[in-house]
Enzyme design. Structure first.
Site, PDB file in Angstrom:
ATOM      1  N   TRP A 164       0.403  -1.140  -0.331  1.00  0.00           N
ATOM      2  CA  TRP A 164      -0.002  -0.207   0.115  1.00  0.00           C
ATOM      3  C   TRP A 164       0.736   1.379  -0.187  1.00  0.00           C
ATOM      4  CZ3 TRP A 164       1.586   2.287   4.370  1.00  0.00           C
ATOM      5  CH2 TRP A 164       2.374   1.629   5.270  1.00  0.00           C
ATOM      6  N   ASN A 165       2.183   0.909   0.394  1.00  0.00           N
ATOM      7  CA  ASN A 165       3.365   2.572   0.481  1.00  0.00           C
ATOM      8  C   ASN A 165       3.169   3.413  -0.422  1.00  0.00           C
ATOM      9  OD1 ASN A 165       4.970   0.592  -0.354  1.00  0.00           O
ATOM     10  ND2 ASN A 165       6.765   1.253   0.968  1.00  0.00           N
ATOM     11  N   LYS A 188      -2.274  -8.547  -7.973  1.00  0.00           N
ATOM     12  CA  LYS A 188      -2.422  -8.502  -6.251  1.00  0.00           C
ATOM     13  C   LYS A 188      -2.454  -7.150  -6.172  1.00  0.00           C
ATOM     14  CE  LYS A 188      -2.810  -8.883  -2.727  1.00  0.00           C
ATOM     15  NZ  LYS A 188      -3.591  -8.195  -1.927  1.00  0.00           N
ATOM     16  N   PRO A 189      -2.873  -6.163  -6.340  1.00  0.00           N
ATOM     17  CA  PRO A 189      -2.551  -4.273  -5.434  1.00  0.00           C
ATOM     18  C   PRO A 189      -3.576  -5.057  -3.930  1.00  0.00           C
ATOM     19  CG  PRO A 189      -4.617  -3.846  -6.997  1.00  0.00           C
ATOM     20  CD  PRO A 189      -4.103  -5.724  -6.852  1.00  0.00           C
ATOM     21  N   ASP A 190      -2.259  -4.196  -2.613  1.00  0.00           N
ATOM     22  CA  ASP A 190      -3.129  -4.269  -1.429  1.00  0.00           C
ATOM     23  C   ASP A 190      -4.578  -3.599  -1.198  1.00  0.00           C
ATOM     24  OD1 ASP A 190      -1.492  -4.375   1.833  1.00  0.00           O
ATOM     25  OD2 ASP A 190      -3.280  -2.846   1.361  1.00  0.00           O
ATOM     26  N   GLY A 239       6.903  -6.500  -0.001  1.00  0.00           N
ATOM     27  CA  GLY A 239       6.293  -5.977   1.190  1.00  0.00           C
ATOM     28  C   GLY A 239       6.397  -6.861   2.466  1.00  0.00           C
ATOM     29  N   GLU A 261      11.254  -8.110  -2.179  1.00  0.00           N
ATOM     30  CA  GLU A 261      11.475  -7.187  -2.319  1.00  0.00           C
ATOM     31  C   GLU A 261      10.898  -6.460  -0.304  1.00  0.00           C
ATOM     32  OE1 GLU A 261      13.605  -5.521  -3.974  1.00  0.00           O
ATOM     33  OE2 GLU A 261      13.241  -6.198  -5.890  1.00  0.00           O
ATOM     34  N   LEU A 262      11.699  -6.460   0.453  1.00  0.00           N
ATOM     35  CA  LEU A 262      10.946  -6.524   2.299  1.00  0.00           C
ATOM     36  C   LEU A 262      11.154  -5.544   2.688  1.00  0.00           C
ATOM     37  CD1 LEU A 262      12.177 -10.484   2.631  1.00  0.00           C
ATOM     38  CD2 LEU A 262       9.821  -9.073   1.360  1.00  0.00           C
ATOM     39  N   CYS A 295      10.371   2.143   2.493  1.00  0.00           N
ATOM     40  CA  CYS A 295      11.142   1.039   2.775  1.00  0.00           C
ATOM     41  C   CYS A 295      12.469   1.772   3.063  1.00  0.00           C
ATOM     42  CB  CYS A 295      10.498   0.104   2.153  1.00  0.00           C
ATOM     43  SG  CYS A 295      11.182   0.738   0.061  1.00  0.00           S
ATOM     44  N   GLU A 393      11.498  -2.590  11.638  1.00  0.00           N
ATOM     45  CA  GLU A 393      11.793  -1.555  11.490  1.00  0.00           C
ATOM     46  C   GLU A 393      10.398  -0.812  11.591  1.00  0.00           C
ATOM     47  OE1 GLU A 393       9.335  -3.139   7.439  1.00  0.00           O
ATOM     48  OE2 GLU A 393      10.306  -1.123   6.160  1.00  0.00           O
TER      49      GLU A 393
HETATM   50  P1  NAD Z   1       2.265  -7.126   3.414  1.00  0.00           P
HETATM   51  O1  NAD Z   1       3.834  -8.202   3.437  1.00  0.00           O
HETATM   52  O2  NAD Z   1       1.160  -7.008   5.334  1.00  0.00           O
HETATM   53  O3  NAD Z   1       1.190  -6.891   2.292  1.00  0.00           O
HETATM   54  C1  NAD Z   1       1.658  -6.568   0.930  1.00  0.00           C
HETATM   55  C2  NAD Z   1       1.122  -7.329  -0.046  1.00  0.00           C
HETATM   56  O4  NAD Z   1       1.398  -8.705   0.656  1.00  0.00           O
HETATM   57  C3  NAD Z   1      -0.111  -7.127   0.366  1.00  0.00           C
HETATM   58  O5  NAD Z   1      -0.872  -6.836  -1.073  1.00  0.00           O
HETATM   59  C4  NAD Z   1      -0.798  -7.891   0.612  1.00  0.00           C
HETATM   60  O6  NAD Z   1      -2.698  -8.250   0.275  1.00  0.00           O
HETATM   61  C5  NAD Z   1      -0.413  -9.368   0.664  1.00  0.00           C
HETATM   62  N1  NAD Z   1      -0.125 -10.480   1.051  1.00  0.00           N
HETATM   63  C6  NAD Z   1      -0.128 -10.398   2.653  1.00  0.00           C
HETATM   64  N2  NAD Z   1      -0.656 -11.594   3.426  1.00  0.00           N
HETATM   65  C7  NAD Z   1      -0.334 -12.844   1.894  1.00  0.00           C
HETATM   66  C8  NAD Z   1       0.223 -13.605   1.796  1.00  0.00           C
HETATM   67  N3  NAD Z   1      -0.269 -14.536   2.881  1.00  0.00           N
HETATM   68  N4  NAD Z   1       0.009 -14.494   1.066  1.00  0.00           N
HETATM   69  C9  NAD Z   1      -0.139 -13.262  -0.590  1.00  0.00           C
HETATM   70  N5  NAD Z   1       0.181 -12.304   0.212  1.00  0.00           N
HETATM   71  C10 NAD Z   1      -0.148 -11.902   0.742  1.00  0.00           C
HETATM   72  O7  NAD Z   1       3.206  -5.621   4.020  1.00  0.00           O
HETATM   73  P2  NAD Z   1       2.873  -4.149   4.464  1.00  0.00           P
HETATM   74  O8  NAD Z   1       3.836  -4.458   5.885  1.00  0.00           O
HETATM   75  O9  NAD Z   1       1.601  -3.748   4.970  1.00  0.00           O
HETATM   76  O10 NAD Z   1       3.675  -3.606   3.906  1.00  0.00           O
HETATM   77  C11 NAD Z   1       4.454  -2.174   4.544  1.00  0.00           C
HETATM   78  C12 NAD Z   1       5.879  -3.765   4.399  1.00  0.00           C
HETATM   79  O11 NAD Z   1       6.140  -3.874   2.923  1.00  0.00           O
HETATM   80  C13 NAD Z   1       7.245  -2.985   5.396  1.00  0.00           C
HETATM   81  O12 NAD Z   1       7.949  -4.133   5.595  1.00  0.00           O
HETATM   82  C14 NAD Z   1       7.610  -2.172   3.628  1.00  0.00           C
HETATM   83  O13 NAD Z   1       9.987  -1.661   4.498  1.00  0.00           O
HETATM   84  C15 NAD Z   1       7.797  -3.350   2.871  1.00  0.00           C
HETATM   85  N6  NAD Z   1       8.220  -3.015   1.468  1.00  0.00           N
HETATM   86  C16 NAD Z   1       9.668  -3.435   0.766  1.00  0.00           C
HETATM   87  C17 NAD Z   1       9.471  -2.749  -0.521  1.00  0.00           C
HETATM   88  C18 NAD Z   1      11.402  -2.616  -0.980  1.00  0.00           C
HETATM   89  O14 NAD Z   1      11.140  -2.762  -2.499  1.00  0.00           O
HETATM   90  N7  NAD Z   1      11.937  -3.723  -0.531  1.00  0.00           N
HETATM   91  C19 NAD Z   1       9.061  -1.710  -0.872  1.00  0.00           C
HETATM   92  C20 NAD Z   1       7.295  -1.176  -0.356  1.00  0.00           C
HETATM   93  C21 NAD Z   1       7.227  -1.912   1.524  1.00  0.00           C
END
Ligand code: NAD
Length: 526
Positions: A164-165, A188-190, A239, A261-262, A295, A393
């Site tokens: 979502w960010n 699949k967007p958030d 995510g 990409e975490l 991130c 984080e």
């Molecule tokens: P999240 O992991 O909860 O969600 C990210 C995506 O994954 C969403 O679309 C969500 O619906 C989906 N998702 C959730 N559970 C899932 C599952 N079990 N199986 C498959 N998909 C699933 O992420 P968040 O915490 O909402 O987002 C923020 C995180 O993302 C932070 O840790 C941030 O650092 C990271 N991030 C990393 C980058 C990068 O480029 N390294 C960029 C942006 C955000």
């Protein structure tokens, strides 16, 4: 800190527009709806369907059917469509900015970073992608008598799970090279920020992307993620680290490739020769862009003790000049957090640091008077090295400033983490900065900039080490993820063996002799 108010009705969007976008999600019947709220006011702005497993399978099937003809389309024609899409994103900038702001609560200039990123990515891959996909000749074992070449075929259907960010950039930045390489994409967007991806789907269609090649499925991640991973040929996940592990396990079971990409706990190192005002400006931009929900944002700043007091004064003063608020025009500096849950998590990080002895140099509180999910940009000092605020984080507008005795200690502290996404080094000696950057264990290290110079260098790979992920986006690495390389090796002399009449001892001598000649030749060529 001042505030401005702003209601989402001020945007150029209407509920009808969002409802029309939601109809772009194809389902096999009525599905439960998921409400989508704007964090600016915590009010509902629309709904999206909770896709079933069958819907996901059907979306991947549609994508797969469209993909075979697309793979046969000349890469130059694919590049033209990608370039046109970039132009359309630019043309529709204001509308897209409104959607991003409404969904995320970010201020307009932070939304703009997303909107300008896509045309740049399209242009980069449209110009450079075709060369990366061209067959290449490779060295073969016996020069002149043998040859080898490599071809690059699309993997098929690429799944993209985005957060979502940065919902605009991160839904498309990987999809662009995937499509250019001849794949179809199912995104699949958030569930909190689905509309911008749907709007981009509309623009891809307008750019001439054939029907079916870019599908969007919606729903809660844990509900729809598994079916997507089970049906695609490659998965890009952006995510959180824990979700990334779950996704990687499933991709591993299916033996499909994935890039992850975490999260990060990004260090910023301010050396004894840094210009304090420049470093403070960089710290504020880096730590508070998108209210720290980036991130790549620095969350730990290690400052040489000779510069510490001056840096802290400068960074606190620059932070206190920031305005918090929302407007669909360029105005306030810092926007909303994504949700009440996220606000609670940020607040908890700061409160636990303070309980552990940290000092709030500025900020440190929620601002319900500005909006339900606003939090002041916050600077902490006196944080202990093993506290949550240093190890985990936060993903909010919070940064800790820590004095260090010299560059060696700064490097050691910077690397004292499980993460390795992005770091920065601040110095008036750029060569020294680059040398120290090599010592920092992160996928990207910027010198005299917090993150933008690394992200915007689209030709250079970007990604994380350790718990920050696997694989790289951007650059040639970013497109090679989406192709199967196939080696075609040819012999002009038939099988590389010896006739049955030749004794094995003679073969052995011939082989070892040949290997020695080969080694000598390659040394000569080097
Ligand atoms: P999240 O992991 O909860 O969600 C990210 C995506 O994954 C969403 O679309 C969500 O619906 C989906 N998702 C959730 N559970 C899932 C599952 N079990 N199986 C498959 N998909 C699933 O992420 P968040 O915490 O909402 O987002 C923020 C995180 O993302 C932070 O840790 C941030 O650092 C990271 N991030 C990393 C980058 C990068 O480029 N390294 C960029 C942006 C955000």
């Amino acid at each position: 800190m001042t505030q401005t108010s702003g209601a989402y009705e001020q945007s150029r969007l209407t509920p009808d527009r969002l409802a029309r976008l939601a109809t772009r999600v194809e389902t096999g019947g009525d599905r439960p709806s998921i409400p989508v709220q704007t964090p600016i006011t915590d009010t509902e702005i629309g709904t999206i369907p909770a896709c079933s497993d069958d819907d996901i399978v059907a979306a991947v099937d549609r994508a797969r059917q469209a993909q075979s003809a697309w793979a046969e389309t000349p890469v130059e024609s694919r590049a033209e469509i990608i370039e046109r899409f970039g132009d359309l994103v630019d043309e529709h900038r204001d509308n897209l900015l409104d959607i991003v702001q409404l969904e995320t609560g970010k201020v307009r200039q932070h939304a703009l970073e997303e909107v300008v990123d896509i045309p740049a990515t399209c242009s980069y891959y449209a110009s450079n992608g075709p060369a990366e996909l061209t067959d290449s000749g490779r060295a073969a074992p016996i020069p002149l008598l043998t040859s080898a070449s490599v071809t690059y075929d699309p993997v098929g259907v690429v799944g993209v799970i985005s957060p979502w960010n940065y919902p605009l950039t991160l839904s498309l930045t990987d999809a662009i090279p995937a499509l250019l390489a001849g794949n179809a994409v199912v995104c699949k967007p958030d569930e909190r920020t689905p509309f911008i991806a749907l709007a981009l789907g509309e623009l891809l269609e307008e750019a001439g992307l054939p029907d079916g090649l870019f599908q969007i499925v919606t729903g809660e991640g844990a509900a729809v993620g598994p079916a997507l991973i089970d049906n695609v040929d490659y998965l890009v996940f952006t995510g959180g680290t824990e979700t990334g592990r779950t996704v990687a396990e499933r991709a591993g079971r299916n033996l499909i490739g994935c890039s992850l990409e975490l999260g990060g706990k990004n260090p910023m190192v301010v050396l004894d020769d840094a210009d304090v005002e420049t470093a403070a400006r960089g710290a504020v931009t880096g730590a508070f862009t998108n209210a720290g929900q980036l991130c790549l944002a620095p969350e730990r700043i290690y400052v040489d003790e000779d510069r510490y007091d001056a840096f802290l004064d400068a960074v606190v003063s620059a932070t206190e000049n920031l305005t918090l608020g929302h407007s669909f025009d360029y105005g306030p500096d810092i926007g909303s957090l994504i949700s009440g849950d996220h606000l609670d998590s940020v607040r908890e990080h700061v409160d636990s640091a303070v309980e552990g002895g940290a000092t709030v140099a500025t900020g440190g509180r929620a601002r319900p008077d500005v909006g339900p999910n606003f939090y002041e940009p916050t600077i902490l000092t006196d944080v202990s090295p093993d506290s949550r605020i240093i190890c985990e984080e936060t993903f909010g507008p919070v940064v800790s400033v820590v004095p260090v005795s010299d560059a060696e200690e700064a490097i050691e502290r910077a690397n004292d983490t499980e993460y390795g996404l992005n770091g920065s080094v601040w110095t008036s000696d750029r060569d020294r900065g680059r040398a120290i950057a090599r010592e920092i264990d992160c996928g990207t290290v910027c010198v005299n900039d917090p993150y933008a110079v690394g992200w915007a260098a689209i030709d250079a790979p970007m990604g994380g080490m350790g718990d920050s992920g696997l694989g790289r986006r951007h650059g040639p690495e970013g497109i090679h993820r989406f192709v199967e390389s196939k080696t075609i090796a040819t012999s002009r002399i038939g099988p590389l063996d010896t006739p049955p009449s030749v004794p094995h001892s003679v073969t052995a001598r011939a082989l070892t002799g040949l290997a020695a000649v080969q080694r000598r030749l390659s040394r000569l060529i080097r």
